[in-house]
Structures are given as C-alpha cells and as structure tokens.
Design an enzyme around this catalytic site. Structure first.
Site, PDB file in Angstrom:
ATOM      1  N   ASP A 106       0.806  -1.219   0.000  1.00 40.32           N
ATOM      2  CA  ASP A 106       0.000   0.000   0.000  1.00 40.32           C
ATOM      3  C   ASP A 106       0.839   1.269   0.000  1.00 40.32           C
ATOM      4  OD1 ASP A 106       0.674  -1.000   2.607  1.00 40.32           O
ATOM      5  OD2 ASP A 106      -0.670   0.476   3.506  1.00 40.32           O
ATOM      6  N   GLU A 126      -0.743  -2.095   5.179  1.00 42.79           N
ATOM      7  CA  GLU A 126       0.177  -2.063   6.318  1.00 42.79           C
ATOM      8  C   GLU A 126       0.060  -0.736   7.057  1.00 42.79           C
ATOM      9  OE1 GLU A 126       3.286  -1.233   8.884  1.00 42.79           O
ATOM     10  OE2 GLU A 126       3.162  -0.159   6.975  1.00 42.79           O
TER      11      GLU A 126
END
Length: 432
Positions: A101, A167
């Site tokens: 991400d 994350e």
C-alpha cells in the site's frame, strides 16, 4: 606424501559437494535486477491506498502464477495475495512478506515515474504516493520469487510468499493489514516455523543494512479527540465556546504526558498529532474541532498509562474552557511492538554480512516507527531488517524521511534488498 594426498582427497570429498551446492546469490539476483527496478517504477507510478491495491495485487498474482507457484490466492484481507513455492528437496517451511500500500501524500520528487495519482481519504481528495517504500518491497519480493523459482529443483523446503495490503492501516470502518491476513487463515493453511521481512529506510545510506535483536519497532496506536464548543461569530467570542482555543490548549498540555508523566529513561514514548480539522470560514468560531494522532510505546504498562492520561487530560483541559470532548484513546486496534526473535536474529545476521559485507551491516537503536509485521512475529519467530535508501554521500539523518512527499529511494537499495533477502532465505533453508 601419500597420506597427505589421501587427506586432501577426503577433504575435497567432504567439502567439495557442499560448496558446489551453495547457490550463487549474486548470479540469482543479477538475473532479476532489471525486472525489480522496472516493477518498482511501475508500482511507484501507479500507487494505491490500503485495501485498494487492485492493480498491484493483479500484477503480483499474475507473476506468481507465471512462475508456477502453487496455491496462489487473491482477495485475502480485501486485496492480499499469497502463494507457495515448493522446493524439490526436503526442508523447513518459512514465510516472507512484502507490503503493497501507498500513502495519502502528494509527491514532490522530479522523477520520470513520479506519481500523479489522486484518491479519496477521510472524505478529502488527496495525492497518493509510495512515500514509505512499499513499492520497493513489492518489487524486491517479486524478484526474490523469480530467482528462487529458477532453482526450484535444488531448493529445500517450502516458502509462503505474502503480499500484504494496508500495512499503513485500512480505511476507517474497514479491516485490513497483517492482523486480518492472519484472521483469514494464512498461517493455518501454511504453518511456517519462521517469518522474514525487510523495510527500506531513509536514516540509512544505500548499501547499508540495519538490524536489531528483540524489540525493534514501537507499538503504534491511533487516537481521535473531538472538542465540542458552541458556534459564534468571530467578532463575539464571548457569545459561544471556542473549541479551537480549547484544542490548542489540549495539544500543548498533552505534551507533558511524555515530558512529565512518563519515565522515558526506561523506554521512549511519543505522542504526536497528525491532523486538526475544524471550522470553514475566517469569521466563524465553529462548533467542534477534531484532533487525530499517534502514540508510540515499547512497554505495555506505559502504553496503558498514556491512554488514560491523554483521555483524562483532554477532558479536564476542555472543561476548563467550558467545552467538552469525546476522546477515543485508542480509536482502533493498534500494532504491537515488532520483536525480532533473538536466536533467529543471531542466526541470520551473518547472512546479511555475507550479502553486503560485515562493514556495511549495523546494529540499530530502537525505532519509534511501527510495523504490522509484528503480528506475524507474534505467531512464529520473526526477523525484520532495514535496507538503506538514502544516496551515499548524503547525510541520511537529514534526508527526507519515510512518509515525506520528498522521500527518495536510491535504487541501489533494490539490489541490496534482493541480495540480502535471497541470502537470508537460502541460508535458513540450507542450515536446517
């Protein structure tokens, strides 16, 4: 002389085959270096926020399927991907993870592959950038996957590859990240005996690798404080209750939680505000102000004490102004401390030294950054290390940090990351 020849022959018989079987990590990595760079640049130019990594996940899954990986699964914890590489020889089961991400940050680097992407975050249009280096992590692990697949017949054991979304945390109201990957059974279907990960890091120069045994990265918790006043005209502040002034007082006073209420000679503590939102017009005092921020700790007792102090202090400071607060401390489930298993760390540091030279491997101080890799490392022994990202010759301590719109990755870090991770994984499998 005859005896000497016999001893030499015996030594060659004992040592020669083992040495011949040692994989050539440099050759394996060199074969994928160009691809790793291309993947990283492509992902950097097309970043996606947590739980929205649709394009990235497809790129990863297609690659793993093309390599012949088994049990390729998609859609785990929304957009996560896992797959298994089964070696041709018996050996241990391990796992390795990369995060995919990006962040709601508008890039300010002048790169031909700089991000121009935008998205919506917390109701606002934002730029999107791989300001933490997860594009590098994904590209590196894709390269590691290809390198290991090329020697599948000689590879001992099995490796679970984890490409994880969110994350940095899932969007408000959603679940995601490492904790959700585990809840959806990735370690139940494949039970590893150890897990590995890496992170590119601005405070280390490219070519340097860092590690720490035991607690390495802090526990991370979010908080949300809404200060409620009473709206009035800016020219008549006495006609209402000003939540902006109350919020400013809360921000300043809560810094004493760290400086006066916590024994920071025991363990470090951080309380930081990341956003203030309130009001819309220059001459209107609003009804409310929202404050959001983060708490970082290494000790559970200190962590709980900060929660209680922040809530108590914000309520009483607001009351002194005639305002009230709704304090959610914490407002979501946070990440625990990232702990590197001491025995596993001692075992793998020599692998880092083999990959880049002992002179380029450093033991690091406690890191107030946080990582949800911590969830995996609570389940099985984990080893998480750091790869320098700042160009050589530049003061890494003054370089734009991870999460900055000017965070810059020297791409030699990709080569270092590929080689160190390959060395770690191969050494672990072969030493078992």
């Amino acid at each position: 002389m005859r005896r000497l020849l016999l001893v030499s022959a015996l030594a060659a018989a004992l040592c020669g085959p083992a040495a011949a079987q040692a994989p050539d990590v440099e050759a394996l990595a060199s074969a994928v270096d160009a691809k790793v760079q291309a993947w990283r640049r492509d992902i950097h130019q097309h970043p996606e926020l947590g739980n929205r990594e649709v394009r990235t996940a497809k790129l990863v899954a297609d690659h793993l399927r093309a390599l012949g990986f088994e049990d390729v699964r998609t859609g785990i914890a929304t957009t996560g991907v896992t797959a298994v590489l089964r070696g041709g020889k018996p050996g241990p089961r391990i796992a390795v993870r990369a995060d995919m991400d990006a962040l709601p940050v508008t890039e300010r680097n002048d790169l031909p592959f700089a991000s121009k992407a935008t998205s919506t975050f917390r109701g606002e249009t934002v730029g999107v950038m791989h300001a933490c280096g997860h594009d590098a992590h994904t590209g590196i692990l894709m390269g590691v996957a290809e390198a290991l697949a090329s020697m599948k017949a000689e590879l001992p054991g099995e490796i679970l590859f984890i490409f994880q979304p969110a994350e940095e945390g899932p969007p408000d109201g959603e679940d995601g990240g490492a904790d959700e990957m585990l809840k959806q059974g990735i370690f139940e279907r494949f039970k590893p005996e150890a897990v590995f990960g890496l992170h590119v890091f601005s405070t280390l120069n490219a070519g340097t690798v860092g590690w720490r045994s035991g607690p390495a990265m802090a526990a991370s918790d979010r908080f949300n404080i809404v200060v409620k006043g009473r709206q009035t005209h800016g020219s008549r502040p006495w006609g209402g209750v000003d939540p902006i002034v109350a919020a400013a007082d809360i921000i300043g006073t809560t810094q004493t939680i760290v400086s006066r209420r916590q024994n920071i000679s025991k363990q470090p503590v951080v309380v930081s505000y990341g956003a203030i939102k309130g009001g819309i017009r220059y001459n209107i005092i609003p009804d409310s102000v929202e404050l959001v921020g983060t708490i970082r700790t290494f000790d559970e007792g200190m962590r709980q004490a900060v929660f209680a102090d922040l809530k108590n202090l914000s309520e009483h400071v607001a009351a002194a102004h005639g305002a009230t607060v709704v304090a959610q401390v914490p407002d979501t489930k946070g990440n625990p401390v990232t702990v590197n298993h001491p025995a596993l760390t001692a075992r793998m540091v020599p692998s880092l030294e083999t990959a880049v030279g002992a002179e380029n491997v450093v033991e690091m101080d406690l890191n107030m950054g946080a990582e949800d890799f911590s969830y995996y490392a609570r389940e099985v022994p984990g080893f998480f290390f750091f790869v320098g990202a700042t160009p050589k010759g530049q003061d890494a301590l003054k370089a734009p940090s991870n999460h900055s719109p000017e965070f810059f990755l020297d791409e030699t870090a990709l080569k270092v990351g590929t080689r160190t991770m390959l060395q770690v994984l191969l050494d672990y499998q072969r030493m078992e």
